[in-house]
Every structure is written in structure tokens, then in C-alpha cells.
Motif scaffolding. Structure first.
Motif, short mmCIF file in Angstrom:
data_model
loop_
_atom_site.label_atom_id
_atom_site.label_comp_id
_atom_site.label_asym_id
_atom_site.label_seq_id
_atom_site.Cartn_x
_atom_site.Cartn_y
_atom_site.Cartn_z
N TYR A 34 -27.42 95.34 -8.34
CA TYR A 34 -26.07 95.70 -8.79
C TYR A 34 -25.15 96.02 -7.61
O TYR A 34 -24.03 95.54 -7.52
N ASP A 51 -19.50 82.61 -22.80
CA ASP A 51 -19.99 83.56 -21.81
C ASP A 51 -21.49 83.34 -21.62
O ASP A 51 -22.29 83.61 -22.52
N ARG A 91 -18.73 95.18 -17.23
CA ARG A 91 -19.66 94.24 -17.80
C ARG A 91 -21.11 94.54 -17.50
O ARG A 91 -21.92 94.70 -18.40
N GLU A 92 -21.44 94.62 -16.22
CA GLU A 92 -22.85 94.67 -15.86
C GLU A 92 -23.48 96.04 -16.05
O GLU A 92 -24.69 96.19 -16.03
N GLU A 105 -12.44 94.40 -18.81
CA GLU A 105 -12.09 93.96 -17.46
C GLU A 105 -10.92 93.01 -17.47
O GLU A 105 -10.12 92.98 -16.55
N TYR A 121 -17.52 85.32 -7.84
CA TYR A 121 -18.09 86.01 -9.00
C TYR A 121 -17.91 85.15 -10.25
O TYR A 121 -16.81 84.68 -10.53
N LEU A 149 -27.64 98.13 -16.73
CA LEU A 149 -28.20 99.33 -16.10
C LEU A 149 -28.53 100.39 -17.13
O LEU A 149 -29.51 101.12 -17.00
N THR A 196 -16.46 92.79 -20.64
CA THR A 196 -15.57 91.71 -20.25
C THR A 196 -14.17 91.94 -20.81
O THR A 196 -13.18 91.76 -20.10
N PRO A 249 -18.47 85.50 -14.31
CA PRO A 249 -18.82 86.53 -15.28
C PRO A 249 -20.02 86.13 -16.15
O PRO A 249 -20.30 84.97 -16.28
N LEU A 262 -24.48 88.14 -10.01
CA LEU A 262 -24.77 89.52 -10.41
C LEU A 262 -25.59 89.55 -11.69
O LEU A 262 -26.60 90.23 -11.80
N LYS A 299 -18.37 90.74 -6.74
CA LYS A 299 -17.54 90.85 -7.94
C LYS A 299 -16.18 91.46 -7.62
O LYS A 299 -15.15 90.98 -8.07
N GLY A 329 -23.59 84.90 -19.87
CA GLY A 329 -24.37 86.14 -19.93
C GLY A 329 -24.69 86.51 -21.36
O GLY A 329 -25.81 86.91 -21.68
#
Lengths: 386, 416
Positions: free
Chosen positions: A206, B31, B307-308, B224, A384, B312, B221, A386, A294, A213, B33
Motif C-alpha cells: 500500500y 472497474d 479505494r484501497e 475519490e 495509477y 487493508l 472510487t 483504479p 496498487l 497513485k 478491481g
């Protein structure tokens, strides 16, 4: 020197600006420690609820039930009128197993007709099932033995003669280094480091990925004087310090305070923990260097971290897995840490027997060094997605 | 007049509902992801786990034997132990030290030590003791070695007993062996296998976790990319709370109905996991579960800023959640307040209910408690989802209005 200081300062500011760092580095690990300590607080599961179907209703059958109830791990929570009622209770999840004494058991035993008792165990709860199975089997052996002993006493045998006749060969079991058969020894000492490994590798990927990012990668590299090794090292050192401290808290909490078996002494486990933290950071960097996105690198870290709970062989031995998967387990740092723990702390064997595992953790830590040029290229050139 | 008004209102509501539905569907499938979490992971993980646990149980655990008796009877004992499916005798060692070294090298996982007086004791009519030394690097090794040796000693005991009893008929032999016989029945997971036990729970957990991950990713997203980093943009189409909530929820529900069929219907069949539940019952049970996880995920998504971050925060929770469900560590051995915490998560009820129906063949009435709890969770999380969304919408409007005022003020200043 100044360059290093500036890099460090930049790193601290980045970490301070994002609460998620503190969540993953401090709050979540402490929460996990607390969770597992609380979960296993009561020690081995005891007084597991089981049901009883006693159609015999004699002094003998009641004494079987009483004795079963007196076992530490079993508690007769309910009496059922017949087997199908007991089965329904099993399906509802009220009890883990039930013991069935059919009508005429005592009479049959007295008339030497060999009646049969049975027990039904719900093995879709494997641990609870195995524990109740042990008690119920023991009880059945005892019941049978008690009946035979009565006959022998009636024939005038002494107790020694009776026992030698009933059980000529006895098992003397020595579960070395875990005489309590405590499953928690495997759970807490593997799952907690495994979670730590998951946090470390995820956060490494991360923290590297957010540079791309946020579009700050070039600035970061410029501040590091164009040296990717310096940039990555300075980025990872603060995380290493915090994670190492968390690891040390874990080692001290579990081995010094809670007194889990640790025959090798705490310094060796601290050393293993240091290697584990480094291996986690190596793994995260490695995945990011291989997949400089990422999302993908974090997903790989998550995959590796979650699957390693299975492949470490803590609950299901690696020996029993498919041969191809047996080989693959070598690729998981947690597997090596688990073997080090077993070898040094649990069994107290000299560390040389786990030399390969120490070496393997070291390899995980050092592996990304080979990919530094690639990492530099991708940090500078990747956009980056997404 | 009034009727016209309502007709227009419903038409407009439906149109913006469709708009939100379409837009969210597009967001999902554009997307990568989200596709990864919604589509790939729920299919890939179960396959991966099933292949790890596909052997179900452990067989032929290697042990070393130290036979100090070296008699016909002790050799028979060793032969019988070797013949059990659980254990294989790798080597007969000269002494305990040699065997111990093999344990240290992890060549064997246990030592069977037969004493020097083994057959002499039995000939004299005395008890004799066989010692087992088990390496405890895994409980299943211990279990295999113990079960194999106990079984062998029991049959050997029976043989010795019968030989001494001097019976005349086979029936008498049988009674001598066991005055009260017993049978043990393994229900629902006859081989006592790891996959049959763990995977049904993991399948349900994967559904919940991937849904939360995907929805969180989408929310991240949105925050963001939207102006002012709000979860829900201030637009004409984003009027009406229920339209937004239902429009989004329907997208997730549709995808997860399909995923449930694959994860809970197809995967267990491929890997021949226990599957004795009635599919209709499972479908009825899954309805509140899917609703609960959808609204739970949408409520949680309000917490995701980037997003990420969701990866975590969510991934590691899977392990404690599996334990909280009580499927591996018995729930009856858990402290009460942890049980209370476990009621927050749909997975607790989902896993238990699904295991009862799918693995144990329970019907809906048997899992009434779990079913009701899931409906309660659906209702509660629907409310929390509406409240958080409403809060977010209001905040977005206030912010937009303030920005608009500031802009106008600055324009007036410029003009003035």
C-alpha cells in the motif's frame, strides 16, 4: 545525511496524514491480540452440550449417564424421548452429539447377551465432534469393562487379576510438549503472527503503491537522489520499527506473560519475529515489484496472507496435502515461521534443525533486491489504474 | 390533478431508480478491481481452498518403533499398527535415542516403545504398558497415532481375553470381548474430514467479505472521483434516498444471487462436499442473508475514504469472523460478550444456518433462530444504510450550497 533526514521527515508526514496507517500498524494488531486472548481465555473447550436418549431407565444406564456427565469436556444438556427428537436437536444445533442407550441394555448385559449402545456425533463441527467422541468412546469402554469386571468379581478374581484380564495391554501416551492437548497452542501461536504478516505485507504494498497513485513518485525518487534502494529503505524502516515493536509485544505477551511453551527462550523467538517482519516486508515489496498496480499487488498480498493460514499446516498437516501443494507451501513465510516455532519454542530442539526455515525467511526478506531496477522503472513510469 | 401528480412522481422516481441502477451496474463492470472481488474471488478462492483440503484426512503418519521385547507378540503388534490406515511404521529403531533423532529431523511424528517385558508380562497374566511418544507439531498426527495404537491394543486385548477365557462357543467369545458393545456413528461428515467441515463455512464467509470489499471499493472510487469527495454526488438524478439505496442494492443482489448459486451449488458438487440440503430451503435461507450482507456492506462503505483502504481494513477481519461463527472453536466455549459481538455480523448466522441446512439437512424451522436474526439484521442494516446515506446526501448539499455561496460572493466582489 540531510537527504536521509528529509526522506524520513516526508515519510513520517505521509504516515501521520493517513489514519489507516495507524489502524493497520497499531490498532488492528492490538485488537487481534486481545481477540485471541479473550477467545481462548477459558482454555480447552469444556462442558460441551450433548444429549442423552435413555430408553433403558435402569440404575446401570443412569450411572453411565452420570459418569458421562462427569467427564470434563461433556455436559448432558438435555434428555430426549427418542432418537428422532435427539436428531432434530442435533440439526438445530442444540447439542453436538447424543448418546443412545436402548431398552433392555441392563437386562442384556446381565444375561450375557451383548447389548449395544451407540453414540451419534455431529462431525460438521470437527473440533467439538472430536472432543465429545473421545469422552463417549471412553465411557463406552468403561461401561463394557465395568460389566465384565462385575462378572470377574463374582467369580472371585482380585482387582489386579481382573484388570490384567480385562486390559492386558495398556497405552501409555506421552504427548510431548503439549501434554494438555491444547489446540490453542497451534491457533494463537500461528494465527496471530499470520495476521501480523498479512498487515505487514499489505501495508508495504500500500505504501509503495500510493506513491504512484498520488502522483508523488517522481518527487519521492528525486528526494532520494534517484536511488531506489535508498527510497525504499527509508520508506520501510519506520514501518519496520513499529511492526517490530508490535511483534515484540506479541512475543512478550504470549511467552512471558501468558506462558505459552517457549523452550528456546524469548530472545530466539524475538529473532524469529524480526525475520518474520522482514519477510513480510520483502513479500509486499516483491509483489509490488512484480505487479506494480496498487490493487493487484494488495490483492496478491491478501491472497498470500489468507491462504497461508491453511498452507502453514497448523490445523491440517502439510503431509496430508496433495504433493503439488506440499511443494507450494514452501512459498509461504508463515509456513517457515510455524516450523521454527514448533522446532524451537514448542519442542525445544536446537535451532539447527530449523536452519532451512530461518534461511527461507531470510530469502523472503532479500528477494526484492533482485527486482530493484524493475521497481524503479515502474515507480517512475507507471500510471495509477483504479 | 392529484392523481396526475402521483403518476408523474412515480414515473420520475422509477426513471431515476433505473438511472442509478444502470450507472451502478456500469461502475461495477468497468472497474477491474470490483470485478476481481465480485466475480473472480468468489469463484477462485473456493476452488483454491478445496484443493488444499481435498484429501480430507491424514493417512499413514510415519512413526518409529523401538521394540525392546523382540518377541512374536510384539512383532504382531507392530505389524497390526503398520496395517492401520492412520499410521505407517517407517523404521524399527535400535533404541530410543535413534528414534528421537528421527523425530527431530521430522522424519517420523511419533515413537512406539514396546517394553522388554511385553510378552513375558502377558504370559504371566500381568498388565503391560506400551509407551507412545507423540510429536505434537500438529494435533492430527497425535490423533492418528493414538487412534491406531488404541485400536490395535483393543483388538489384541480381546484376542488375549478370549484365549484365556476358555470359552466353548463363538457367541461366548463375542460376549467375552465386549459384554456391552458400542457403535459410534459419524453424522454428516462420515470421514471426519477437514474440507467437509471447513469449506461450507468458508464459502459463506467469502460471499460476505467479497461483497463488502467490492462495495467498499466502489464507494472509495465514488468519493475519490466525485466533486467535493462526497459518497453521493449532488445531482438531479440523485434525489430521493430510497431510489439510491434500492438502485444500488439491486445491482449487488443480482450479482450475488448468481455468485451464491456458483459458490454454494456448483463448487460443493465439483469437490463432492456434503450437500444434503434442500435447494429450496437454502434459497429461502439465503434471501435474508444476501439482504443483510448487502445493506451491511453499504453501511460500512460510508466509512471508506479511499479505494484501497477497504482491502487493508476488511481482509484481515475474515479470520476473527470465522472464529466468531463458532464453527471451529466451539461457541459454547466462547465468553458471552464475544458472542454478543458476533451477533453484529451476518456471517455468524449465515454460516451456522447454511451448515445446518446444507451439511446436516435441517429444514427452515430448525434454523428459525438464525433466519429470524438475519431478517432483523436486514432491517437494521437497511435503516443504518438509509440513515448514513441521508446524512451523506445532506452534508453534500450543505457543502455544495456553501461552495455556491462562496463562489457567488467572490464573483460579486470581483464584479463590485
Amino acid at each position: 545525511m540531510l537527504a536521509y533526514l528529509l526522506l524520513f521527515k516526508r515519510e513520517f508526514l505521509r504516515m501521520a496524514a493517513r489514519p489507516v496507517y495507524w489502524f493497520v500498524m497499531v490498532i488492528a494488531p492490538l485488537g487481534v491480540y486481545a481477540f485471541f486472548v479473550m477467545l481462548m481465555q477459558a482454555g480447552l473447550p469444556s462442558e460441551l452440550p450433548v444429549g442423552l436418549v435413555d430408553l433403558d431407565n435402569t440404575a446401570t444406564s443412569r450411572s453411565i449417564a452420570r459418569n458421562l456427565d462427569a467427564f470434563q469436556r461433556t455436559k448432558i444438556a438435555a434428555h430426549y424421548a427418542d432418537v428422532s427428537e435427539a436428531r432434530r436437536a442435533l440439526q438445530r444445533g442444540d447439542v453436538y452429539a447424543f448418546y443412545y442407550i436402548p431398552r433392555g441394555t441392563t437386562r442384556g448385559a446381565n444375561r450375557q447377551e451383548q447389548p449395544t449402545v451407540s453414540f451419534y456425533i455431529n462431525y460438521s463441527y470437527l473440533i467439538a465432534g472430536s472432543l465429545t467422541y473421545q469422552d463417549m468412546r471412553m465411557m463406552s469402554e468403561l461401561a463394557s469393562g465395568a460389566a465384565a469386571r462385575r462378572v470377574l468379581y463374582a467369580k472371585g478374581a482380585t482387582e489386579g487379576q481382573a484388570m490384567a484380564y480385562l486390559q492386558p495391554v495398556v497405552m501409555d501416551t506421552h504427548p510431548i510438549s503439549n501434554p494438555w492437548l491444547n489446540y490453542n497452542i497451534y491457533l494463537s501461536n500461528t494465527i496471530v503472527p499470520g495476521m501480523l504478516l498479512l498487515f505487514i505485507s499489505l501495508l508495504t504494498a500500500y505504501s509503495l503503491g500510493t506513491e504512484i497513485k498520488d502522483g508523488t513518485a517522481r518527487e519521492w525518487m528525486a528526494l532520494a537522489g534517484g536511488s531506489i534502494k535508498r527510497a525504499v529503505t527509508v520508506k520501510l524502516v519506520p514501518q519496520f520499527v513499529v511492526f517490530w515493536l508490535m511483534g515484540a509485544v506479541y512475543v512478550l505477551l504470549f511467552y512471558a506473560y501468558l506462558h505459552f511453551p517457549c523452550h528456546c527462550g524469548i530472545p530466539v523467538m524475538l529473532g524469529a519475529m524480526t525475520l518474520l517482519v522482514l519477510a513480510g516486508q520483502g513479500l509486499g515489496t516483491l509483489f509490488f515489484a512484480l505487479l506494480p498496480s496498487l490493487r493487484m499487488s494488495m490483492s496478491m498480498c491478501a491472497l498470500w496472507g489468507v491462504v497461508s493460514f491453511s498452507t502453514c499446516g497448523m490445523s491440517f498437516p502439510v503431509m496430508a496435502m496433495h504433493p503439488a501443494i506440499q511443494g507450494l507451501t514452501q512459498l509461504f513465510p508463515l509456513r517457515h515461521y510455524f516450523l521454527i516455532y514448533i522446532n524451537c519454542a514448542l519442542d525445544g530442539f536446537p535451532w539447527q534443525y530449523a536452519a532451512w526455515n530461518f534461511l527461507a525467511l531470510f530469502f523472503f526478506a532479500a528477494a526484492p533486491l533482485l527486482l530493484m531496477p524493475r521497481l524503479k522503472y515502474s515507480v517512475l513510469n507507471y500510471k495509477y489504474v483504479p | 390533478m392529484i392523481r396526475q401528480y402521483y403518476a408523474r412522481y412515480w414515473k420520475e422516481s422509477f426513471r431515476s431508480f433505473l438511472y442509478i441502477f444502470n450507472r451502478e451496474m456500469r461502475n461495477v463492470f468497468r472497474d477491474e478491481g470490483v470485478i476481481l472481488f465480485f466475480i473472480v474471488v468468489p469463484v477462485f478462492y473456493p476452488i483454491l481452498y478445496s484443493s488444499i483440503y481435498t484429501t480430507e484426512t491424514i493417512r499413514e503418519v510415519p512413526v518409529a518403533v523401538v521394540d525392546d521385547s523382540r518377541s512374536a507378540l510384539s512383532r504382531e503388534y507392530v505389524r497390526k499398527v503398520d496395517a492401520t490406515p492412520d499410521v505407517s511404521v517407517l523404521r524399527v529403531c535400535a533404541n530410543l535415542d535413534e528414534a528421537r533423532e528421527m523425530v527431530r529431523r521430522r522424519e517420523v511424528y511419533g515413537i512406539v516403545n514396546i517394553p522388554r517385558s511385553f510378552s513375558a508380562d502377558i504370559a504371566r497374566g500381568q498388565q503391560t504398558r506400551v509407551s507412545l511418544f507423540c510429536d505434537m507439531s500438529g494435533l492430527l498426527y497425535y490423533k492418528a497415532i493414538l487412534v491406531a495404537n488404541t485400536d490395535v491394543s483393543l483388538t489384541l486385548n480381546a484376542d488375549i481375553k478370549i484365549a484365556r477365557a476358555g470359552n466353548t462357543t463363538a457367541e461366548q467369545d463375542r460376549v467375552t470381548e465386549y459384554p456391552i458393545a458400542y457403535t459410534s456413528v459419524n453424522l454428516y461428515n462420515p470421514q471426519g474430514g477437514m474440507a467437509s467441515f471447513l469449506l461450507p463455512a468458508v464459502l459463506i464467509l467469502i460471499l460476505q467479505q467479497t461483497l463488502i470489499l467490492g462495495v467498499g471499493l466502489l464507494a472509495g472510487t465514488a468519493r475519490e472521483t466525485n466533486r467535493l469527495h462526497e459518497l453521493i454526488p449532488v445531482e438531479r438524478s440523485h434525489h430521493g434516498l430510497l431510489r439510491i439505496v434500492f438502485g444500488k442494492a439491486l445491482v449487488y443482489l443480482l450479482i450475488y444471487v448468481a455468485q451464491s448459486v456458483i459458490a454454494l451449488g456448483v463448487i460443493p458438487r465439483i469437490f463432492s462436499l456434503p450437500q444434503i440440503g434442500n435447494p429450496v430451503t437454502i434459497a429461502f435461507f439465503l434471501a435474508p442473508f444476501l439482504l443483510a450482507i448487502t445493506f451491511f456492506a453499504m453501511t460500512l462503505s460510508a466509512l471508506i475514504r479511499e479505494r484501497e483502504n477497504v482491502i487493508l481494513i476488511i481482509v484481515f477481519a475474515s479470520v476473527p469472523l470465522l472464529f466468531l461463527s463458532g464453527i471451529s472453536w466451539p461457541a459454547s466455549a466462547m465468553p458471552g460478550w464475544l458472542k454478543l459481538i458476533s451477533y453484529i455480523f451476518p456471517s455468524t448466522f449465515g454460516i451456522n444456518g447454511f451448515v445446518h441446512i446444507n451439511t446436516m439437512g435441517a429444514d427452515l424451522l430448525d434454523v428459525r433462530g438464525e433466519w429470524d436474526a438475519l431478517w432483523v439484521q436486514s432491517a437494521v442494516y437497511f435503516l443504518t444504510c438509509c440513515l448514513t446515506f441521508r446524512y451523506k446526501i445532506l452534508r453534500a448539499r450543505v457543502r455544495t450550497y456553501r461552495l455556491y455561496k462562496e463562489e457567488r460572493a467572490s464573483r460579486e466582489v470581483r464584479v463590485g
